[in-house]
Scaffold this motif. Structure first.
Motif, PDB file in Angstrom:
ATOM      1  N   GLN A 133       9.428  -2.125   6.325  1.00 36.95           N
ATOM      2  CA  GLN A 133       9.843  -2.037   4.928  1.00 36.95           C
ATOM      3  C   GLN A 133      10.050  -3.476   4.455  1.00 36.95           C
ATOM      4  O   GLN A 133      10.981  -4.144   4.901  1.00 36.95           O
ATOM      5  CB  GLN A 133      11.123  -1.220   4.767  1.00 36.95           C
ATOM      6  CG  GLN A 133      10.937   0.262   5.039  1.00 36.95           C
ATOM      7  CD  GLN A 133      12.159   1.082   4.684  1.00 36.95           C
ATOM      8  OE1 GLN A 133      13.157   0.569   4.171  1.00 36.95           O
ATOM      9  NE2 GLN A 133      12.101   2.368   4.971  1.00 36.95           N
ATOM     10  N   ARG A 179      10.993  -5.917   1.605  1.00 34.95           N
ATOM     11  CA  ARG A 179      11.689  -5.998   0.327  1.00 34.95           C
ATOM     12  C   ARG A 179      11.327  -7.307  -0.347  1.00 34.95           C
ATOM     13  O   ARG A 179      11.521  -8.387   0.202  1.00 34.95           O
ATOM     14  CB  ARG A 179      13.198  -5.926   0.521  1.00 34.95           C
ATOM     15  CG  ARG A 179      14.000  -6.078  -0.778  1.00 34.95           C
ATOM     16  CD  ARG A 179      15.488  -5.982  -0.539  1.00 34.95           C
ATOM     17  NE  ARG A 179      15.879  -4.657  -0.091  1.00 34.95           N
ATOM     18  CZ  ARG A 179      16.090  -3.624  -0.908  1.00 34.95           C
ATOM     19  NH1 ARG A 179      15.935  -3.782  -2.216  1.00 34.95           N
ATOM     20  NH2 ARG A 179      16.456  -2.472  -0.411  1.00 34.95           N
ATOM     21  N   ARG A 237      12.008  -4.541  -5.196  1.00 39.41           N
ATOM     22  CA  ARG A 237      10.947  -3.627  -4.786  1.00 39.41           C
ATOM     23  C   ARG A 237      10.862  -3.565  -3.264  1.00 39.41           C
ATOM     24  O   ARG A 237      10.970  -4.577  -2.584  1.00 39.41           O
ATOM     25  CB  ARG A 237       9.606  -4.095  -5.355  1.00 39.41           C
ATOM     26  CG  ARG A 237       8.439  -3.149  -5.062  1.00 39.41           C
ATOM     27  CD  ARG A 237       7.138  -3.752  -5.544  1.00 39.41           C
ATOM     28  NE  ARG A 237       6.022  -2.866  -5.317  1.00 39.41           N
ATOM     29  CZ  ARG A 237       5.396  -2.184  -6.275  1.00 39.41           C
ATOM     30  NH1 ARG A 237       5.781  -2.311  -7.532  1.00 39.41           N
ATOM     31  NH2 ARG A 237       4.382  -1.388  -5.988  1.00 39.41           N
ATOM     32  N   THR A 239       8.283  -2.231  -0.236  1.00 43.01           N
ATOM     33  CA  THR A 239       6.940  -1.778   0.103  1.00 43.01           C
ATOM     34  C   THR A 239       6.932  -1.317   1.555  1.00 43.01           C
ATOM     35  O   THR A 239       7.326  -2.065   2.444  1.00 43.01           O
ATOM     36  CB  THR A 239       5.899  -2.901  -0.076  1.00 43.01           C
ATOM     37  OG1 THR A 239       5.933  -3.351  -1.434  1.00 43.01           O
ATOM     38  CG2 THR A 239       4.506  -2.402   0.251  1.00 43.01           C
ATOM     39  N   VAL A 295       4.991  -0.584   4.822  1.00 48.12           N
ATOM     40  CA  VAL A 295       3.743  -0.988   5.464  1.00 48.12           C
ATOM     41  C   VAL A 295       3.555  -0.152   6.729  1.00 48.12           C
ATOM     42  O   VAL A 295       4.357  -0.264   7.659  1.00 48.12           O
ATOM     43  CB  VAL A 295       3.747  -2.484   5.825  1.00 48.12           C
ATOM     44  CG1 VAL A 295       2.428  -2.875   6.475  1.00 48.12           C
ATOM     45  CG2 VAL A 295       4.017  -3.330   4.587  1.00 48.12           C
ATOM     46  N   PHE A 342      -1.278  -6.458   5.618  1.00 51.33           N
ATOM     47  CA  PHE A 342      -0.595  -6.631   4.342  1.00 51.33           C
ATOM     48  C   PHE A 342      -0.542  -8.109   3.985  1.00 51.33           C
ATOM     49  O   PHE A 342      -0.695  -8.985   4.837  1.00 51.33           O
ATOM     50  CB  PHE A 342       0.808  -6.013   4.360  1.00 51.33           C
ATOM     51  CG  PHE A 342       1.795  -6.668   5.298  1.00 51.33           C
ATOM     52  CD1 PHE A 342       2.724  -7.602   4.842  1.00 51.33           C
ATOM     53  CD2 PHE A 342       1.816  -6.329   6.645  1.00 51.33           C
ATOM     54  CE1 PHE A 342       3.635  -8.191   5.697  1.00 51.33           C
ATOM     55  CE2 PHE A 342       2.731  -6.916   7.520  1.00 51.33           C
ATOM     56  CZ  PHE A 342       3.640  -7.843   7.038  1.00 51.33           C
ATOM     57  N   HIS A 379      11.305 -12.541   0.363  1.00 54.77           N
ATOM     58  CA  HIS A 379      11.147 -11.239   0.968  1.00 54.77           C
ATOM     59  C   HIS A 379      11.955 -11.145   2.264  1.00 54.77           C
ATOM     60  O   HIS A 379      12.201 -12.150   2.934  1.00 54.77           O
ATOM     61  CB  HIS A 379       9.666 -10.936   1.262  1.00 54.77           C
ATOM     62  CG  HIS A 379       9.030 -11.905   2.210  1.00 54.77           C
ATOM     63  ND1 HIS A 379       8.594 -13.166   1.831  1.00 54.77           N
ATOM     64  CD2 HIS A 379       8.752 -11.803   3.553  1.00 54.77           C
ATOM     65  CE1 HIS A 379       8.081 -13.792   2.874  1.00 54.77           C
ATOM     66  NE2 HIS A 379       8.163 -12.995   3.922  1.00 54.77           N
ATOM     67  N   GLU A 437      -1.377  -0.286  -2.007  1.00 52.01           N
ATOM     68  CA  GLU A 437      -0.400  -0.711  -3.001  1.00 52.01           C
ATOM     69  C   GLU A 437      -0.633  -2.186  -3.275  1.00 52.01           C
ATOM     70  O   GLU A 437      -0.828  -2.967  -2.351  1.00 52.01           O
ATOM     71  CB  GLU A 437       1.022  -0.472  -2.485  1.00 52.01           C
ATOM     72  CG  GLU A 437       2.095  -0.689  -3.531  1.00 52.01           C
ATOM     73  CD  GLU A 437       3.457  -0.195  -3.061  1.00 52.01           C
ATOM     74  OE1 GLU A 437       4.418  -0.373  -3.813  1.00 52.01           O
ATOM     75  OE2 GLU A 437       3.531   0.355  -1.958  1.00 52.01           O
ATOM     76  N   ASP A 438      -0.611  -2.570  -4.530  1.00 51.12           N
ATOM     77  CA  ASP A 438      -0.952  -3.944  -4.865  1.00 51.12           C
ATOM     78  C   ASP A 438      -0.105  -4.400  -6.045  1.00 51.12           C
ATOM     79  O   ASP A 438      -0.061  -3.733  -7.085  1.00 51.12           O
ATOM     80  CB  ASP A 438      -2.435  -4.045  -5.220  1.00 51.12           C
ATOM     81  CG  ASP A 438      -2.921  -5.490  -5.247  1.00 51.12           C
ATOM     82  OD1 ASP A 438      -2.114  -6.381  -4.966  1.00 51.12           O
ATOM     83  OD2 ASP A 438      -4.093  -5.695  -5.554  1.00 51.12           O
ATOM     84  N   ASP A 439       0.612  -5.467  -5.890  1.00 51.90           N
ATOM     85  CA  ASP A 439       1.341  -6.067  -7.007  1.00 51.90           C
ATOM     86  C   ASP A 439       1.382  -7.573  -6.793  1.00 51.90           C
ATOM     87  O   ASP A 439       0.691  -8.108  -5.934  1.00 51.90           O
ATOM     88  CB  ASP A 439       2.749  -5.470  -7.157  1.00 51.90           C
ATOM     89  CG  ASP A 439       3.641  -5.763  -5.942  1.00 51.90           C
ATOM     90  OD1 ASP A 439       3.314  -6.681  -5.165  1.00 51.90           O
ATOM     91  OD2 ASP A 439       4.659  -5.089  -5.793  1.00 51.90           O
ATOM     92  N   SER A 462       1.112  -6.718  -0.977  1.00 53.06           N
ATOM     93  CA  SER A 462      -0.040  -5.828  -1.072  1.00 53.06           C
ATOM     94  C   SER A 462      -0.378  -5.280   0.306  1.00 53.06           C
ATOM     95  O   SER A 462      -0.330  -6.011   1.296  1.00 53.06           O
ATOM     96  CB  SER A 462      -1.264  -6.575  -1.626  1.00 53.06           C
ATOM     97  OG  SER A 462      -0.967  -7.186  -2.866  1.00 53.06           O
ATOM     98  N   VAL A 463      -0.721  -4.002   0.383  1.00 54.78           N
ATOM     99  CA  VAL A 463      -1.101  -3.357   1.636  1.00 54.78           C
ATOM    100  C   VAL A 463      -2.546  -2.899   1.528  1.00 54.78           C
ATOM    101  O   VAL A 463      -2.922  -2.211   0.584  1.00 54.78           O
ATOM    102  CB  VAL A 463      -0.190  -2.147   1.944  1.00 54.78           C
ATOM    103  CG1 VAL A 463      -0.585  -1.515   3.282  1.00 54.78           C
ATOM    104  CG2 VAL A 463       1.267  -2.561   1.964  1.00 54.78           C
TER     105      VAL A 463
END
Length: 299
Positions: A47, A49, A53, A55, A57, A63, A71, A108-110, A114-115
């Motif tokens: 996880q 952070r 947010r 994410t 993984v 990722f 993070h 997931e992408d921001d 990103s994964v």
């Protein structure tokens, strides 16, 4: 479960890239950030952070973490392995997207984490690691050449073009995030500039005219981390840069604001999975030393 020590290395033909195999013995990695892009594959669910947010993984997935993104990581297991690659912005600016190959799909992408959903991305990333890892002088030249070729082909798929802000910034510059609130931004700036000094929640509260409890709540809601976590994050980042530049660990500990060398050792291990003294020796071979670390404190 005992895990071998972490390994840091780089390939002489691939300047601007640093490879690591991290062996963690604890579930949580403290908040920190990197100047360039980070690519990694872990053998357990993570996880990650990034601010407010989180994410998730999956184990064995590739990722990516964008430059300058604060993070932290929480792993499902206490003992786990992470194979990672750090790419400087200077290298990222030189990577041209492959015109004949579509980008790999992402789960997931921001702008932060990103994964990659395509399992082949992780497999090829790990293959690059295997081929380029030469612990002794007996490395196979054909494997090394194959690893270099594969990595060059895939970096254009794994890394995006730097944003205009990143493209115009020096690799060592760390931008301040913007919360949209003047007093929250001031709190962050106070920590970023005064982390090497003694700093308390009460002193931060006095600086912006808020109650300490209000500071703790508002700061954490805005940045995703407490004031103390961010304070330690800046300290460990500064100590890492000093050590990478050749500074003695004792000097780095006091210069960064740690109470003593033991405190730095513990925090360094919980962040980078390597002792600061070992990192200093490894960094002597690392071409990614930031200019801010070249301070003449060597020997």
């Amino acid at each position: 479960m005992a895990l071998p020590a972490s390994q840091y290395w780089r390939d002489t033909d691939l300047a601007g890239l640093q490879f690591t195999t991290n062996r963690f013995r604890h579930r949580e990695v403290r908040p920190h950030r990197h100047v360039g892009f980070t690519l990694a594959v872990a053998d357990t669910e993570l996880q990650v952070r990034s601010g407010t947010r989180v994410t998730v993984v999956p184990p064995g997935a590739l990722f990516r973490i964008a430059p300058h993104v604060w993070h932290s990581v929480q792993a499902r297991t206490h003992a786990w392995r992470e194979d990672a690659l750090f790419c400087s912005l200077a290298v990222a600016r030189c990577i041209s997207p492959a015109e004949d190959t579509p980008p790999l799909a992402r789960l997931e992408d921001d702008a932060g984490v990103s994964v990659f959903i395509d399992a082949s991305a992780a497999l090829e990333f790990l293959e690059c690691h295997r081929l380029l890892f030469v612990p002794t002088s007996t490395g196979d030249p054909e494997d090394i050449a194959a690893g270099r070729a594969l990595l060059r082909r895939r970096l254009s798929q794994w890394l995006p073009a730097p944003s205009p802000t990143e493209d115009g910034a020096h690799d060592a510059e760390r931008p301040h995030p913007d919360s949209g609130d003047e007093r929250l931004n001031r709190l962050y700036a106070l920590i970023a500039s005064g982390f090497h000094q003694r700093m308390t929640l009460d002193s931060l509260a006095d600086a912006v005219g808020w109650h300490p409890v209000h500071v703790q709540r508002r700061f954490t809601a805005a940045w995703g981390f407490t004031p103390h976590e961010m304070l330690v994050g800046h300290r460990i980042e500064y100590a890492r840069d000093l050590i990478a530049g050749g500074a003695h660990v004792t000097y780095a500990a006091h210069a960064a604001g740690f109470t003593d060398q033991s405190h730095l050792h513990k925090t360094f291990m919980s962040t980078y999975a390597v002792l600061p003294g070992d990192y200093r020796r490894l960094a002597a071979l690392d071409a990614l030393q930031p200019p801010s670390a070249r301070n003449g404190i060597a020997g």
